[in-house]
Design a protein around this motif. Structure first.
Motif, PDB file in Angstrom:
ATOM      1  N   GLY A   2       5.488  -2.233  -9.855  1.00 16.54           N
ATOM      2  CA  GLY A   2       5.680  -3.679  -9.743  1.00 16.54           C
ATOM      3  C   GLY A   2       7.148  -4.060  -9.626  1.00 16.54           C
ATOM      4  N   ARG A   3       8.013  -3.345 -10.374  1.00 15.47           N
ATOM      5  CA  ARG A   3       9.448  -3.628 -10.295  1.00 15.47           C
ATOM      6  C   ARG A   3       9.993  -3.280  -8.922  1.00 15.47           C
ATOM      7  NH1 ARG A   3      12.554  -0.893 -15.167  1.00 15.47           N
ATOM      8  NH2 ARG A   3      14.271  -1.967 -14.086  1.00 15.47           N
ATOM      9  N   TYR A   4       9.481  -2.206  -8.322  1.00 15.48           N
ATOM     10  CA  TYR A   4       9.930  -1.809  -6.978  1.00 15.48           C
ATOM     11  C   TYR A   4       9.576  -2.887  -5.958  1.00 15.48           C
ATOM     12  CZ  TYR A   4      10.469   0.881  -2.679  1.00 15.48           C
ATOM     13  OH  TYR A   4      10.853   1.302  -1.429  1.00 15.48           O
ATOM     14  N   ILE A   5       8.361  -3.423  -6.048  1.00 11.70           N
ATOM     15  CA  ILE A   5       7.931  -4.470  -5.118  1.00 11.70           C
ATOM     16  C   ILE A   5       8.794  -5.715  -5.275  1.00 11.70           C
ATOM     17  CG2 ILE A   5       6.018  -6.012  -4.517  1.00 11.70           C
ATOM     18  CD1 ILE A   5       4.100  -3.768  -5.330  1.00 11.70           C
ATOM     19  N   ILE A   6       9.108  -6.073  -6.523  1.00 14.43           N
ATOM     20  CA  ILE A   6       9.959  -7.248  -6.765  1.00 14.43           C
ATOM     21  C   ILE A   6      11.354  -7.032  -6.168  1.00 14.43           C
ATOM     22  CG2 ILE A   6      11.116  -8.590  -8.575  1.00 14.43           C
ATOM     23  CD1 ILE A   6       8.619  -8.125 -10.310  1.00 14.43           C
ATOM     24  N   LYS A   7      11.888  -5.806  -6.301  1.00 15.24           N
ATOM     25  CA  LYS A   7      13.199  -5.504  -5.735  1.00 15.24           C
ATOM     26  C   LYS A   7      13.182  -5.607  -4.210  1.00 15.24           C
ATOM     27  CE  LYS A   7      14.817  -2.416  -9.425  1.00 15.24           C
ATOM     28  NZ  LYS A   7      15.167  -1.008  -9.764  1.00 15.24           N
ATOM     29  N   ARG A   8      12.095  -5.107  -3.595  1.00 17.28           N
ATOM     30  CA  ARG A   8      11.994  -5.191  -2.126  1.00 17.28           C
ATOM     31  C   ARG A   8      11.897  -6.636  -1.671  1.00 17.28           C
ATOM     32  NH1 ARG A   8      13.307  -4.049   1.129  1.00 17.28           N
ATOM     33  NH2 ARG A   8      11.971  -3.269   2.764  1.00 17.28           N
ATOM     34  N   LEU A   9      11.165  -7.450  -2.419  1.00 16.21           N
ATOM     35  CA  LEU A   9      11.081  -8.876  -2.093  1.00 16.21           C
ATOM     36  C   LEU A   9      12.445  -9.541  -2.243  1.00 16.21           C
ATOM     37  CD1 LEU A   9       7.702  -9.894  -3.782  1.00 16.21           C
ATOM     38  CD2 LEU A   9       8.217  -9.969  -1.335  1.00 16.21           C
ATOM     39  N   LEU A 290       8.610  -7.942   7.224  1.00 17.70           N
ATOM     40  CA  LEU A 290       7.386  -7.781   6.441  1.00 17.70           C
ATOM     41  C   LEU A 290       6.831  -6.369   6.544  1.00 17.70           C
ATOM     42  CD1 LEU A 290       5.043  -8.978   4.766  1.00 17.70           C
ATOM     43  CD2 LEU A 290       3.974  -9.653   6.935  1.00 17.70           C
ATOM     44  N   PHE A 291       6.705  -5.848   7.766  1.00 19.05           N
ATOM     45  CA  PHE A 291       6.100  -4.526   7.933  1.00 19.05           C
ATOM     46  C   PHE A 291       7.041  -3.415   7.464  1.00 19.05           C
ATOM     47  CE2 PHE A 291       3.140  -6.843  10.599  1.00 19.05           C
ATOM     48  CZ  PHE A 291       1.955  -6.191  10.338  1.00 19.05           C
ATOM     49  N   ASN A 292       8.337  -3.640   7.553  1.00 22.04           N
ATOM     50  CA  ASN A 292       9.277  -2.670   7.000  1.00 22.04           C
ATOM     51  C   ASN A 292       9.115  -2.595   5.480  1.00 22.04           C
ATOM     52  OD1 ASN A 292      11.508  -0.838   7.081  1.00 22.04           O
ATOM     53  ND2 ASN A 292      12.796  -2.482   6.331  1.00 22.04           N
ATOM     54  N   MET A 293       8.936  -3.757   4.849  1.00 19.11           N
ATOM     55  CA  MET A 293       8.730  -3.794   3.407  1.00 19.11           C
ATOM     56  C   MET A 293       7.406  -3.130   3.029  1.00 19.11           C
ATOM     57  SD  MET A 293       8.640  -7.122   0.871  1.00 19.11           S
ATOM     58  CE  MET A 293       7.120  -7.751   1.594  1.00 19.11           C
ATOM     59  N   ILE A 294       6.355  -3.387   3.794  1.00 19.22           N
ATOM     60  CA  ILE A 294       5.049  -2.788   3.511  1.00 19.22           C
ATOM     61  C   ILE A 294       5.106  -1.266   3.620  1.00 19.22           C
ATOM     62  CG2 ILE A 294       2.682  -2.555   4.366  1.00 19.22           C
ATOM     63  CD1 ILE A 294       2.789  -5.528   5.115  1.00 19.22           C
ATOM     64  N   SER A 295       5.773  -0.757   4.673  1.00 25.90           N
ATOM     65  CA  SER A 295       5.869   0.696   4.842  1.00 25.90           C
ATOM     66  C   SER A 295       6.659   1.332   3.699  1.00 25.90           C
ATOM     67  CB  SER A 295       6.500   1.043   6.190  1.00 25.90           C
ATOM     68  OG  SER A 295       7.836   0.568   6.261  1.00 25.90           O
ATOM     69  N   ASP A 296       7.716   0.634   3.225  1.00 25.92           N
ATOM     70  CA  ASP A 296       8.490   1.151   2.088  1.00 25.92           C
ATOM     71  C   ASP A 296       7.643   1.190   0.819  1.00 25.92           C
ATOM     72  OD1 ASP A 296      10.707   1.527   3.621  1.00 25.92           O
ATOM     73  OD2 ASP A 296      11.754  -0.272   2.955  1.00 25.92           O
ATOM     74  N   ILE A 297       6.831   0.172   0.622  1.00 30.63           N
ATOM     75  CA  ILE A 297       5.977   0.113  -0.569  1.00 30.63           C
ATOM     76  C   ILE A 297       4.920   1.221  -0.521  1.00 30.63           C
ATOM     77  CG2 ILE A 297       4.210  -1.267  -1.753  1.00 30.63           C
ATOM     78  CD1 ILE A 297       5.854  -3.752  -0.982  1.00 30.63           C
TER      79      ILE A 297
END
Length: 310
Positions: A2-9, A290-297
């Motif tokens: 969850g922290r990783y997703i918040i950082k990417r956002l 958006l898709f760059n963030m999704i692929s990283d997640i």
């Protein structure tokens, strides 16, 4: 996680803000006065200083730049991109259906590209240096070297005109997807499968493969581990495939008369319909982020080590 997703956002939001600012100043890059561009797009025969002043006042162009930008940004957040200079209709009423049509074509093509790329990449990696590997790579080089519009024209002439099997244009049924998807898949699968093959070959030389075989693990199980580790590299590439295809369907949509973003953007550019152009650029840029963030997640979910790199 969850922290990783918040950082990417937290990284993506400022990036989107910068993109929106650069998109907004597009209208100011024209050597003509924006109000004059509006009047020309509307086909006004005689443009006077009085008409320009009235247009500026009506569209709020007489406000300071920063006020106009934030008003536009708040409106865009609510999917209000203004009105078309040419038709006077809300931009979203024009770009929304076109976006959905392009998205349908993009998603179908992306699935075909991913499946074919993984299949060909695995076959070529497992048969490295053999006839099938050389044949697939040679044929893919030949096809990807062909201009997409030329290959599309050939397929239309042969499949649609000579054989009368598929429609030449429009999106009336599932048959309308076949030719455009084939052209897009040929253009990109020939590139992406080589990335899968390279990643597979790199993993084949790793120590865990040697240890697995030494321990007597079945080849199928080892191959699944190799594929899983190889896809961590491929996911980043496949994740960007959707926005890349979304932004590069201009030629295909115009060849097949597909009522999507590509066709709409060409018409907007030719008529200097800046609100549509701005919305088009902003949507594509947001799709890339958006898709760059999704692929990283997805990569971080598969490999926990990546969560500590951000």
């Amino acid at each position: 996680m969850g922290r990783y997703i918040i950082k990417r956002l937290a990284i993506s939001i400022p990036l989107l803000w910068v993109i929106s600012f650069l998109t907004f100043i597009l209208i100011n890059l024209s050597p003509l006065d924006p109000a004059e561009v509006v009047l020309q797009a509307q086909g006004v025969p005689k443009i006077t200083d009085e008409l320009i002043a009235q247009t500026k006042e009506a569209l709020g162009m007489d406000q300071p730049f920063i006020i106009r930008y934030f008003d536009w940004l708040l409106a865009c957040i609510n999917l209000d991109f203004g009105d078309s200079y040419v038709t006077g209709k809300p931009v979203w009423s024009l770009i929304g259906p076109a976006f959905l049509n392009t998205l349908k074509l993009t998603l179908v093509s992306s699935v075909a590209i991913i499946v074919l790329s993984i299949l060909l990449g695995v076959i070529c990696a497992l048969k490295e240096g053999k006839a099938i590997d050389k044949s697939i790579r040679g044929f893919s080089f030949f096809l990807t070297a062909m201009p997409s519009y030329w290959l599309a024209s050939l397929l239309i002439w042969f499949v649609s005109v000579k054989l009368d099997l598929l429609p030449t244009s429009g999106m009336d049924s599932y048959k309308s997807y076949i030719l455009p998807v084939i052209i897009i898949t040929i253009s990109y699968a020939g590139i992406y499968f080589r990335n899968v093959r390279t990643s597979m070959l790199n993993n084949l030389n790793e120590d865990y493969v040697l240890y697995g075989r030494a321990c007597g693990l079945p080849e199928k199980k080892i191959a699944m581990h190799i594929l899983r580790n190889s896809l961590q590299v491929a996911i980043s590439i496949f994740g960007m495939a959707v926005p890349i295809i979304l932004g590069s369907t201009v030629v295909i949509e115009n060849v097949f008369a597909w009522p999507g973003l590509g066709s709409l953007s060409v018409k907007a550019i030719l008529s200097r319909d800046f609100p549509i152009i701005q919305a088009y650029v902003l949507i594509l840029a947001a799709a890339f982020v958006l898709f760059n963030m999704i692929s990283d997640i997805i990569n971080a979910a598969m490999n926990p080590k990546l969560r500590n790199d951000l």
